[in-house]
Design a protein around this motif. Structure first.
Motif, PDB file in Angstrom:
ATOM      1  N   GLY A 154       0.794  -1.207   0.000  1.00 45.74           N
ATOM      2  CA  GLY A 154       0.000   0.000   0.000  1.00 45.74           C
ATOM      3  C   GLY A 154       0.830   1.261   0.000  1.00 45.74           C
ATOM      4  N   VAL A 155       0.123   2.364   0.041  1.00 48.00           N
ATOM      5  CA  VAL A 155       0.731   3.683  -0.026  1.00 48.00           C
ATOM      6  C   VAL A 155       0.171   4.543   1.108  1.00 48.00           C
ATOM      7  CG1 VAL A 155       1.222   3.595  -2.506  1.00 48.00           C
ATOM      8  CG2 VAL A 155      -1.019   4.354  -1.733  1.00 48.00           C
ATOM      9  N   CYS A 156       0.507   5.810   1.114  1.00 51.52           N
ATOM     10  CA  CYS A 156       0.115   6.692   2.216  1.00 51.52           C
ATOM     11  C   CYS A 156      -1.396   6.740   2.415  1.00 51.52           C
ATOM     12  CB  CYS A 156       0.674   8.093   2.002  1.00 51.52           C
ATOM     13  SG  CYS A 156       0.141   8.922   0.483  1.00 51.52           S
ATOM     14  N   SER A 157      -2.153   6.786   1.344  1.00 52.54           N
ATOM     15  CA  SER A 157      -3.611   6.870   1.483  1.00 52.54           C
ATOM     16  C   SER A 157      -4.182   5.632   2.149  1.00 52.54           C
ATOM     17  CB  SER A 157      -4.273   7.098   0.121  1.00 52.54           C
ATOM     18  OG  SER A 157      -3.916   6.064  -0.766  1.00 52.54           O
ATOM     19  N   ASP A 158      -3.520   4.495   1.990  1.00 55.82           N
ATOM     20  CA  ASP A 158      -4.009   3.265   2.615  1.00 55.82           C
ATOM     21  C   ASP A 158      -3.946   3.336   4.142  1.00 55.82           C
ATOM     22  OD1 ASP A 158      -4.695   1.769   0.225  1.00 55.82           O
ATOM     23  OD2 ASP A 158      -2.537   1.739  -0.166  1.00 55.82           O
ATOM     24  N   VAL A 159      -3.023   4.109   4.683  1.00 50.38           N
ATOM     25  CA  VAL A 159      -2.958   4.315   6.139  1.00 50.38           C
ATOM     26  C   VAL A 159      -4.238   5.008   6.601  1.00 50.38           C
ATOM     27  CG1 VAL A 159      -1.733   5.541   7.989  1.00 50.38           C
ATOM     28  CG2 VAL A 159      -0.432   4.368   6.201  1.00 50.38           C
ATOM     29  N   VAL A 160      -4.658   6.024   5.858  1.00 56.13           N
ATOM     30  CA  VAL A 160      -5.877   6.775   6.196  1.00 56.13           C
ATOM     31  C   VAL A 160      -7.103   5.884   6.009  1.00 56.13           C
ATOM     32  CG1 VAL A 160      -7.289   8.783   5.586  1.00 56.13           C
ATOM     33  CG2 VAL A 160      -4.789   8.974   5.636  1.00 56.13           C
ATOM     34  N   ILE A 161      -7.155   5.160   4.910  1.00 56.83           N
ATOM     35  CA  ILE A 161      -8.287   4.270   4.627  1.00 56.83           C
ATOM     36  C   ILE A 161      -8.462   3.252   5.745  1.00 56.83           C
ATOM     37  CG2 ILE A 161      -9.111   2.435   3.075  1.00 56.83           C
ATOM     38  CD1 ILE A 161      -7.633   4.080   0.812  1.00 56.83           C
ATOM     39  N   ARG A 162      -7.362   2.618   6.159  1.00 55.53           N
ATOM     40  CA  ARG A 162      -7.433   1.612   7.228  1.00 55.53           C
ATOM     41  C   ARG A 162      -7.892   2.226   8.548  1.00 55.53           C
ATOM     42  NH1 ARG A 162      -2.271   0.123   4.996  1.00 55.53           N
ATOM     43  NH2 ARG A 162      -2.641  -1.637   3.594  1.00 55.53           N
ATOM     44  N   ALA A 163      -7.325   3.371   8.893  1.00 53.01           N
ATOM     45  CA  ALA A 163      -7.676   4.012  10.169  1.00 53.01           C
ATOM     46  C   ALA A 163      -9.152   4.391  10.206  1.00 53.01           C
ATOM     47  CB  ALA A 163      -6.798   5.236  10.391  1.00 53.01           C
ATOM     48  N   LEU A 164      -9.654   4.982   9.144  1.00 53.19           N
ATOM     49  CA  LEU A 164     -11.057   5.383   9.134  1.00 53.19           C
ATOM     50  C   LEU A 164     -11.976   4.175   9.051  1.00 53.19           C
ATOM     51  CD1 LEU A 164     -10.988   8.646   7.021  1.00 53.19           C
ATOM     52  CD2 LEU A 164     -10.900   8.353   9.491  1.00 53.19           C
TER      53      LEU A 164
END
Length: 165
Positions: free
Chosen positions: A32-42
């Protein structure tokens, strides 16, 4: 010196088919990439960015970024692109003022930047701080998710508060 963008085999920005609807909108946690960190957290907080961004883009396609030559929304990738997330967050009025004061960034806030090479980047403010009082940020810039002192390392492009504090 600073943190450099170093793509590894763990960072995989390639297109992936993701189940929709009722999928988790996420690639394997080892990739994954940086946006995947946000996607997972939300997603852990009950937010489905895959579905939310898709529905928003479907209703507002002409006013979304068109850097990728798409002619219609794509449920597999649109929520994984930082400019699309920025557009979604702005449209849904969760934007906060960009500030150069650490105190203005709360745990859970989402921050987007433009790296020195102008690539978009995104991460989440944590509840951990440096000795100087800057909040650490969890992000992925090529070596998997990391918590680091990067809040003011690059030009902040957006500051968002997804859930009220």
């Amino acid at each position: 010196m600073g943190i450099k963008h170093r793509r590894s085999d763990r960072e995989n920005p390639t297109y992936a088919s993701l189940p929709y609807p009722d999928g988790d909108g996420d690639v394997d946690i080892e990739r994954g990439v940086c946006s995947d960190v946000v996607i997972r957290a939300l997603h852990q907080q009950g937010g489905d960015l895959q579905k939310l961004v898709h529905l928003d883009m479907k209703a507002n396609f002409s006013s979304n970024p068109h850097h990728w030559g798409l002619t219609k929304p794509d449920t597999n990738i649109n929520h994984r692109r930082v400019p699309n997330l920025e557009t979604y967050f702005k449209r849904h009025k969760i934007e906060q003022p960009v500030s150069l004061h650490a105190r203005d960034y709360l745990p859970g806030d989402i921050v987007s930047w433009r790296l020195d090479n102008r690539l978009p980047h995104i991460g989440i403010v944590t509840d951990r701080y440096t000795r100087e009082g800057r909040p650490l940020v969890v992000h992925n810039i090529g070596s998997g998710a990391r918590t680091e002192d990067i809040l003011f390392l690059w030009k902040i492009n957006g500051h968002y508060r997804y859930f009220s504090q």
